[in-house]
Design an enzyme around this catalytic site. Structure first.
Site, PDB file in Angstrom:
ATOM      1  N   LYS A 268      -0.608   5.041   4.939  1.00 14.92           N
ATOM      2  CA  LYS A 268      -1.483   4.137   5.699  1.00 14.92           C
ATOM      3  C   LYS A 268      -0.912   3.985   7.113  1.00 14.92           C
ATOM      4  CE  LYS A 268      -3.539  -0.471   5.094  1.00 14.92           C
ATOM      5  NZ  LYS A 268      -4.878   0.029   5.420  1.00 14.92           N
TER       6      LYS A 268
ATOM      7  N   HIS B   7       0.840  -1.195   0.000  1.00 10.84           N
ATOM      8  CA  HIS B   7       0.000   0.000   0.000  1.00 10.84           C
ATOM      9  C   HIS B   7       0.877   1.247   0.000  1.00 10.84           C
ATOM     10  CE1 HIS B   7      -3.156  -2.825   1.217  1.00 10.84           C
ATOM     11  NE2 HIS B   7      -4.029  -1.892   0.867  1.00 10.84           N
TER      12      HIS B   7
END
Lengths: 247, 247, 247, 247
Positions: C137, C133
């Site tokens: 995050k 990701h």
């Protein structure tokens, strides 16, 4: 010292993104935005470098006009064949000091992938290229994939490596793809993708894969700016941004 | 001129494969096969190069004995830490002209992957390393992965690139993996695999992946022979076969 | 018959995209846009289904309010733990006929990847999960990766397959990643990526890889609409959109 | 109850590996090893199942003989076209209770990849297939890749999904590969590889990749034994081991 930059095809998607990137760069000065019908010759003395993101049927004439005007050219428009490049080379020989870069791809990951593939190619028994693009693209394979294949073929020829093994006898529908100088190129067209390339290199017992995925046009700008800054130091015609990247 | 080669750990799997490869090479002469208990000092004047595929607890003593004997060393045994390498460096400084290569990996695809990763690393915002091996391996991560991560970290430091972004606040079970000099390394253990590594490099809009898959021990031999042929031209201590590969 | 839909967190990025998608669907009617401070209880009798893309600290209260209001809930907000899900299950047992779907991911490729991984897992000796990701995050690993690992572990347990082999003895910095019910999960954080997952499954001599790459938030909408249309037919609490996909 | 098994092509590489695997299985009894010139008809009443790993020009006659002999057939020999399969179907219709499985691939990862691809295909805008094999293979693309493409095409047709988008206008050397029922198939030939396949499925914003890598012939044996055990329960002609795998 600030570099004065003109953009040809300024109203197009890539041209507009380029204008934004140049305006955001402190060492670059956007002095002109040209589109179809505007006079390229008028850039003489006004711009140091011109970036061409126009159309396949306009780009060659633009580059000849830029050479006559003494303006360095960074060309991102696709569709150049060997004959067109040769004509520009001949012209450039008569305009010493002017640099032209014709680059099928400005994404750094794609440029490095091409360069790494060429460096590694002579050390492997087999090499093939797979490119993936969105299905709205009208030509196959991509200019980048052809450029990659030719770089691989040249590196193997320079190193005296022979042809790759291929025992295929029956391939009724052409699954083995396109042959560019002895290197096979495969083109996939997939909705939602942007520009992707994989190079597979093998020896007995090992596989080296170099893959580049480009999701977004913004990824081209670092390469475009690098080209604008360096084209003046590379007189004559260069093909591929990799020739400007120092490994 | 033929190079006289000794193999230490000749009865082991890698040692035996090395003996075969040396015997098959016309420019190399296999002059000795040594195993535990054999006298390394006796190689003085008998062998030009020794290849060490022994065990972690024997390899350092072997290299010191080879330095004293004036025999170049190609070391494929794993388990070397920085202190052991420093001790060999100090010793090598007193035996000028003798070369030692300590290489965690001889597969050309792996060596190139490491080198490409280091070259590309300063041009990308984020870089991480994933290695995959069979589940019989007792250490994690692999020596190759640590070497790859350190090469990436060094190249970024040399280029003045700052730390990578990472906003992670909660990671209760350690999913973010191991940190080696600021580069994350992840180790997978999967039945049936041999040795595999992926390096992921990203910028906004683009992903460059360099992947190496080694399926078979035979893939190491071209690299071992390249090292045997070149170690004599690299006096002092070298770490990683990539230092011998000319890009 | 038209389904009346309310969106909670309508001003957020995912909420706004959901509103657009619902308005574009002929069989769905967007009847309410709620944000922080708005009264969920007022949806009773006004909406058939509510989609929740709010915040981790608000979502559970929203779902309890929706159960009391007799409105089916499709929940895309992350941050749910087992205790919160159990509390909703207990509540749902007292509101028969109302459906709740808590889904960590609505991308069809991700949902299929999870389902395929669970189906294949009992047939392979080793299975591990790698997710990638963007580095903004805050939690690792992703909810999708945890859900994937637990689905794999459950399928192997149901089939009576034993623990995976892992001989690791030394792993000083945690390269082996996180253990979720015996399945290893690895999290990478790379600038420019969105949401990506790979599942590696191996047997002697073979490797099956299932990979999903999500480049753009728009990829979630087909899954959200599918959930809105079907949640009414699945009373009680469901976890994961894969429970709605018929293979 | 023990199943009595005959192997046709027992002296070949795959046949020999099959004989070993059958001898190692407690519920199977290897009753005959046949090679060119041996009498297949003599298996009547002696064998329950015959495994055929012979040659393209012998395999169809073998299967007809097995049908006449009332022996179930598991066929791993490649080279079957639709006409040959139809002739076997007609023959099988006159020998009720006898099962024939014609399978281009017995690796479980490959079989699952085909099945997953077919299940997922109707949910995606674009799907293409890339296979990679060693360069000693004489036919392109592989039987597995054709089978995969046809399964994808059938699933899309059954779901009423239209043709994929493809704007290609110029492709002078055939980079777009082979068209099988509207699904593009690309074949790579790389020294050192065994059998590999990737299926790429995309929607706007997402890419699902299903990849299978087979490194070693041993990976086929679990699938061959599964086929031997189940072919008796599937009278008539089945194509592809996936028809025996319960998802």
């Amino acid at each position: 010292m600030t570099i004065r930059v003109a953009v040809l095809g300024a109203a197009g998607r890539m041209g507009a993104t380029t204008c934004e990137a140049i305006e955001a760069a402190p060492d670059l000065d956007l002095v002109a935005r040209l589109d179809a019908g505007d006079d390229v010759a008028a850039l003489a003395g006004q711009a140091d470098v011109a970036v061409d993101f126009t159309l396949p049927d306009a780009t060659e004439a633009n580059v000849h006009a830029l050479l006559d005007a003494g303006v360095h050219a960074v060309v991102g428009t696709t569709g150049w064949d060997d004959h067109a490049i040769d004509r520009v080379r001949e012209h450039a020989a008569r305009t010493p000091g002017v640099g032209v870069l014709i680059a099928p791809n400005f994404a750094l990951s794609a440029v490095l992938a091409m360069r790494f593939a060429a460096v590694a190619a002579p050390l492997f028994a087999s090499v093939e290229v797979v490119e993936m693009h969105h299905p709205h693209k009208v030509d196959a394979p991509s200019g980048t994939a052809i450029h990659t294949a030719r770089g691989i073929a040249q590196a193997r020829a320079d190193a005296g490596v022979g042809a790759m093994k291929d025992a295929t006898q029956t391939d009724p529908r052409g699954a083995r793809g396109a042959d560019y100088d002895g290197v096979r190129v495969h083109a996939l067209r997939l909705e939602g993708l942007v520009a992707h390339e994989q190079i597979f290199l093998t020896n007995p017992g090992e596989l080296l894969t170099i893959r580049t995925d480009t999701f977004d046009r913004s990824s081209y700008m670092p390469g475009v700016l690098l080209a604008v800054r360096q084209v003046g130091s590379h007189p004559g015609v260069s093909v591929g941004l990799d020739s400007f990247v120092d490994l």
